[in-house]
Design a protein around this motif. Structure first.
Motif, PDB file in Angstrom:
ATOM      1  N   GLY A 292      17.026  43.631  35.874  1.00 42.43           N
ATOM      2  CA  GLY A 292      17.736  42.730  34.671  1.00 42.43           C
ATOM      3  C   GLY A 292      18.788  43.441  33.986  1.00 42.43           C
ATOM      4  O   GLY A 292      19.992  43.049  33.978  1.00 42.43           O
ATOM      5  N   GLY A 293      18.630  44.880  33.769  1.00 37.59           N
ATOM      6  CA  GLY A 293      19.362  45.428  33.027  1.00 37.59           C
ATOM      7  C   GLY A 293      20.756  45.972  33.831  1.00 37.59           C
ATOM      8  O   GLY A 293      21.894  45.685  33.623  1.00 37.59           O
ATOM      9  N   PHE A 294      20.293  46.260  35.042  1.00 31.90           N
ATOM     10  CA  PHE A 294      21.227  46.559  36.213  1.00 31.90           C
ATOM     11  C   PHE A 294      22.341  45.555  36.428  1.00 31.90           C
ATOM     12  O   PHE A 294      23.513  45.708  36.447  1.00 31.90           O
ATOM     13  N   ILE A 295      21.792  44.325  36.650  1.00 31.54           N
ATOM     14  CA  ILE A 295      22.701  42.992  36.961  1.00 31.54           C
ATOM     15  C   ILE A 295      23.518  42.754  35.807  1.00 31.54           C
ATOM     16  O   ILE A 295      24.529  42.337  35.856  1.00 31.54           O
ATOM     17  N   ALA A 296      22.925  42.516  34.349  1.00 27.82           N
ATOM     18  CA  ALA A 296      23.631  42.340  33.426  1.00 27.82           C
ATOM     19  C   ALA A 296      24.517  43.376  32.817  1.00 27.82           C
ATOM     20  O   ALA A 296      25.914  42.736  32.724  1.00 27.82           O
ATOM     21  N   ILE A 297      24.456  44.506  33.129  1.00 30.27           N
ATOM     22  CA  ILE A 297      25.413  45.610  32.861  1.00 30.27           C
ATOM     23  C   ILE A 297      26.542  45.627  33.498  1.00 30.27           C
ATOM     24  O   ILE A 297      27.531  45.665  33.441  1.00 30.27           O
ATOM     25  N   THR A 298      26.134  45.486  34.990  1.00 31.02           N
ATOM     26  CA  THR A 298      27.441  45.353  36.215  1.00 31.02           C
ATOM     27  C   THR A 298      28.137  44.294  35.939  1.00 31.02           C
ATOM     28  O   THR A 298      29.384  44.337  36.129  1.00 31.02           O
ATOM     29  N   LEU A 299      27.641  42.949  35.701  1.00 32.58           N
ATOM     30  CA  LEU A 299      28.394  41.878  35.656  1.00 32.58           C
ATOM     31  C   LEU A 299      29.358  41.963  34.092  1.00 32.58           C
ATOM     32  O   LEU A 299      30.470  41.711  34.431  1.00 32.58           O
ATOM     33  N   ASN A 300      28.725  42.556  33.237  1.00 34.99           N
ATOM     34  CA  ASN A 300      29.721  42.759  32.015  1.00 34.99           C
ATOM     35  C   ASN A 300      30.735  43.787  32.405  1.00 34.99           C
ATOM     36  O   ASN A 300      31.820  43.385  31.799  1.00 34.99           O
ATOM     37  N   ASN A 301      30.356  44.904  32.950  1.00 34.76           N
ATOM     38  CA  ASN A 301      31.512  45.779  33.055  1.00 34.76           C
ATOM     39  C   ASN A 301      32.596  45.528  33.923  1.00 34.76           C
ATOM     40  O   ASN A 301      33.659  45.618  34.073  1.00 34.76           O
ATOM     41  N   LEU A 302      32.160  44.544  35.173  1.00 30.00           N
ATOM     42  CA  LEU A 302      32.995  44.099  35.968  1.00 30.00           C
ATOM     43  C   LEU A 302      34.124  42.873  35.316  1.00 30.00           C
ATOM     44  O   LEU A 302      35.191  42.914  35.497  1.00 30.00           O
ATOM     45  N   ARG A 303      33.329  42.146  34.219  1.00 32.03           N
ATOM     46  CA  ARG A 303      34.198  41.274  33.378  1.00 32.03           C
ATOM     47  C   ARG A 303      35.086  42.102  32.630  1.00 32.03           C
ATOM     48  O   ARG A 303      36.405  41.649  32.262  1.00 32.03           O
ATOM     49  N   VAL A 304      34.796  43.176  31.921  1.00 31.73           N
ATOM     50  CA  VAL A 304      35.310  43.901  30.976  1.00 31.73           C
ATOM     51  C   VAL A 304      36.836  44.576  31.784  1.00 31.73           C
ATOM     52  O   VAL A 304      38.001  44.412  31.563  1.00 31.73           O
ATOM     53  N   GLY A 305      36.464  44.967  33.146  1.00 33.42           N
ATOM     54  CA  GLY A 305      37.685  45.482  34.071  1.00 33.42           C
ATOM     55  C   GLY A 305      38.615  44.549  34.443  1.00 33.42           C
ATOM     56  O   GLY A 305      39.712  44.704  34.501  1.00 33.42           O
ATOM     57  N   ALA A 306      38.067  43.282  34.738  1.00 31.56           N
ATOM     58  CA  ALA A 306      38.784  41.986  35.254  1.00 31.56           C
ATOM     59  C   ALA A 306      39.665  41.722  34.031  1.00 31.56           C
ATOM     60  O   ALA A 306      40.912  41.362  34.312  1.00 31.56           O
ATOM     61  N   ILE A 307      39.180  41.705  32.969  1.00 36.68           N
ATOM     62  CA  ILE A 307      40.089  41.044  31.700  1.00 36.68           C
ATOM     63  C   ILE A 307      41.142  42.394  31.604  1.00 36.68           C
ATOM     64  O   ILE A 307      42.604  41.915  31.297  1.00 36.68           O
ATOM     65  N   CYS A 308      41.084  43.790  31.623  1.00 34.94           N
ATOM     66  CA  CYS A 308      41.974  44.668  31.646  1.00 34.94           C
ATOM     67  C   CYS A 308      42.922  44.367  32.690  1.00 34.94           C
ATOM     68  O   CYS A 308      44.339  44.677  32.480  1.00 34.94           O
ATOM     69  N   PHE A 309      42.679  44.100  33.838  1.00 34.39           N
ATOM     70  CA  PHE A 309      43.692  43.938  35.091  1.00 34.39           C
ATOM     71  C   PHE A 309      44.265  42.639  34.911  1.00 34.39           C
ATOM     72  O   PHE A 309      45.527  42.623  34.837  1.00 34.39           O
ATOM     73  N   VAL A 310      43.596  41.660  34.767  1.00 33.84           N
ATOM     74  CA  VAL A 310      44.390  40.256  34.476  1.00 33.84           C
ATOM     75  C   VAL A 310      45.141  39.936  33.508  1.00 33.84           C
ATOM     76  O   VAL A 310      46.136  39.528  33.503  1.00 33.84           O
ATOM     77  N   SER A 311      44.893  40.613  32.285  1.00 34.44           N
ATOM     78  CA  SER A 311      45.600  40.469  31.099  1.00 34.44           C
ATOM     79  C   SER A 311      47.173  41.047  31.388  1.00 34.44           C
ATOM     80  O   SER A 311      47.978  40.875  30.565  1.00 34.44           O
ATOM     81  N   GLY A 312      47.273  41.830  32.404  1.00 33.15           N
ATOM     82  CA  GLY A 312      48.601  42.507  32.590  1.00 33.15           C
ATOM     83  C   GLY A 312      49.500  41.409  32.822  1.00 33.15           C
ATOM     84  O   GLY A 312      50.876  41.839  32.724  1.00 33.15           O
ATOM     85  N   ILE A 313      49.217  40.159  33.362  1.00 27.16           N
ATOM     86  CA  ILE A 313      50.090  39.171  33.308  1.00 27.16           C
ATOM     87  C   ILE A 313      50.915  38.772  32.195  1.00 27.16           C
ATOM     88  O   ILE A 313      52.036  38.376  32.088  1.00 27.16           O
ATOM     89  N   LEU A 314      50.514  39.181  30.991  1.00 35.02           N
ATOM     90  CA  LEU A 314      51.297  39.097  29.827  1.00 35.02           C
ATOM     91  C   LEU A 314      52.067  40.143  29.672  1.00 35.02           C
ATOM     92  O   LEU A 314      52.385  40.567  28.513  1.00 35.02           O
ATOM     93  N   GLY A 315      52.882  40.470  30.532  1.00 33.95           N
ATOM     94  CA  GLY A 315      53.699  41.793  30.601  1.00 33.95           C
ATOM     95  C   GLY A 315      53.287  42.878  30.201  1.00 33.95           C
ATOM     96  O   GLY A 315      53.888  43.906  29.617  1.00 33.95           O
ATOM     97  N   GLY A 316      51.764  43.169  30.411  1.00 28.76           N
ATOM     98  CA  GLY A 316      51.302  44.404  30.016  1.00 28.76           C
ATOM     99  C   GLY A 316      50.631  44.502  28.934  1.00 28.76           C
ATOM    100  O   GLY A 316      49.892  45.606  28.501  1.00 28.76           O
TER     101      GLY A 316
END
Length: 324
Positions: free
Chosen positions: A157-181
């Motif tokens: 359970g910890g592995f799944i929750a942690i991995t999904l959260n870390n993927l979410r954080v990474g996706a936010i860092c990447f996608v938010s670049g659409i605002l001119g970085g």
């Protein structure tokens, strides 16, 4: 030859490359390979006589893109996933290595800001980390296990929750670049300051080494991946702000494809970090010191090699193949 004369002399040929890249002109593999050889010659000339110019950056991009068009259809690269991680991503990382360098410089700067803020303001850690986390960790320190919070929950359970959260954080860092970085800049700033204050908190209470042995078992790959994802966000933002010779929409298309591929390349490392955090980190206090250090250095070496060293090796091989 002056640079402006060099550009005028070869402009039509480079525009022909752009037409091939965007699929507006169809050429057979032999024609593309011939154009590629001419382009490599131009790139070598530009690197020799105009090493710091935008012409080199532009030609580098064309060369990397057209190389992928030529070699991704080779029979020995029939496995698309293997090609993606073995060749395509390393070439992109090498081409956009300046963004990765900037992401790392920004990361260390923000971590330093977080640590200094925590050192000079006793309430800063509670402001950033929250009273609940601080109070729980203080109790864990008193109980002799500063990283006991990682023992909460089941392994899977910890592995799944942690991995999904870390993927979410990474996706936010990447996608938010659409605002001119600027979106990426904001999230990277928050992450760096939080990490700096978080690590200083353990130093402040005399458990720095035990915290390092625990946190960085998974943190080496997790944090490194976030920095790479931050670089991806900066690439996306730069494609909007600095379209170079492309139209803004074409530049955005290129930037999005490149940054998405770089983001996707971090996913296996993020999953591996989640596995370590869910299954291994909780035993850091009980395991021998040498074992925790070995895991930290091994994971850090693996991800560092892939993103910092391997791209240069692949890029060198491309030049050797082009010269044959």
């Amino acid at each position: 030859m002056r640079e402006i004369a060099f550009i005028k002399q070869n402009k039509e040929k480079w525009l022909e490359f752009e037409q091939v890249i965007f699929g507006k002109t169809k050429k057979n593999p032999d024609e593309i390979a011939s154009l590629y050889i001419h382009l490599m010659n131009d790139l070598s000339y530009a690197k020799t006589y105009y090493p710091k110019s935008k012409t080199v950056v532009y030609l580098n991009h064309l060369a990397a893109t057209i190389y992928q068009k030529i070699y991704k259809t080779k029979r020995h690269e029939t496995n698309r996933i293997v090609y993606f991680f073995k060749t395509e991503v390393p070439l992109l990382v090498y081409e956009y290595r300046r963004y990765l360098l900037f992401a790392f410089v920004f990361f260390f700067l923000t971590v330093g800001i977080g640590a200094l803020s925590a050192a000079y303001d006793e309430t800063f850690c509670r402001l950033i980390l929250g009273d609940g986390y601080v109070n729980t960790t203080l109790q864990n320190i008193r109980d002799g296990n500063p990283v006991a919070i990682y023992k909460s929950g089941s392994h899977l359970g910890g592995f799944i929750a942690i991995t999904l959260n870390n993927l979410r954080v990474g996706a936010i860092c990447f996608v938010s670049g659409i605002l001119g970085g600027f979106g990426t800049f904001y999230f990277a700033l928050n992450n760096g300051v939080m990490l700096g204050s978080f690590q200083y908190f353990f130093y402040q209470h005399g458990v720095f080494w035990p915290s390092v042995r625990g946190i960085w078992i998974h943190g080496s790959m997790e944090i490194f991946a976030i920095v790479v994802e931050t670089a991806a966000g900066f690439i996306l933002g730069a494609s909007i702000l600095f379209p170079r010779t492309y139209s803004r929409i074409n530049s955005l298309m290129i930037g999005f494809k490149v940054s998405l591929k770089i983001f996707l390349s971090t996913v296996p490392f993020t999953i591996a970090a989640g596995f370590l955090e869910g299954f291994i980190t909780r035993y850091s206090v009980d395991m021998p010191h040498w074992l925790s250090v070995f895991i930290i250095l091994s994971t850090l070496s693996a991800i560092s090699f892939y993103f910092l060293i391997y791209p240069t090796i692949v890029n060198k091989k491309v030049y050797q193949d082009a010269a044959i």
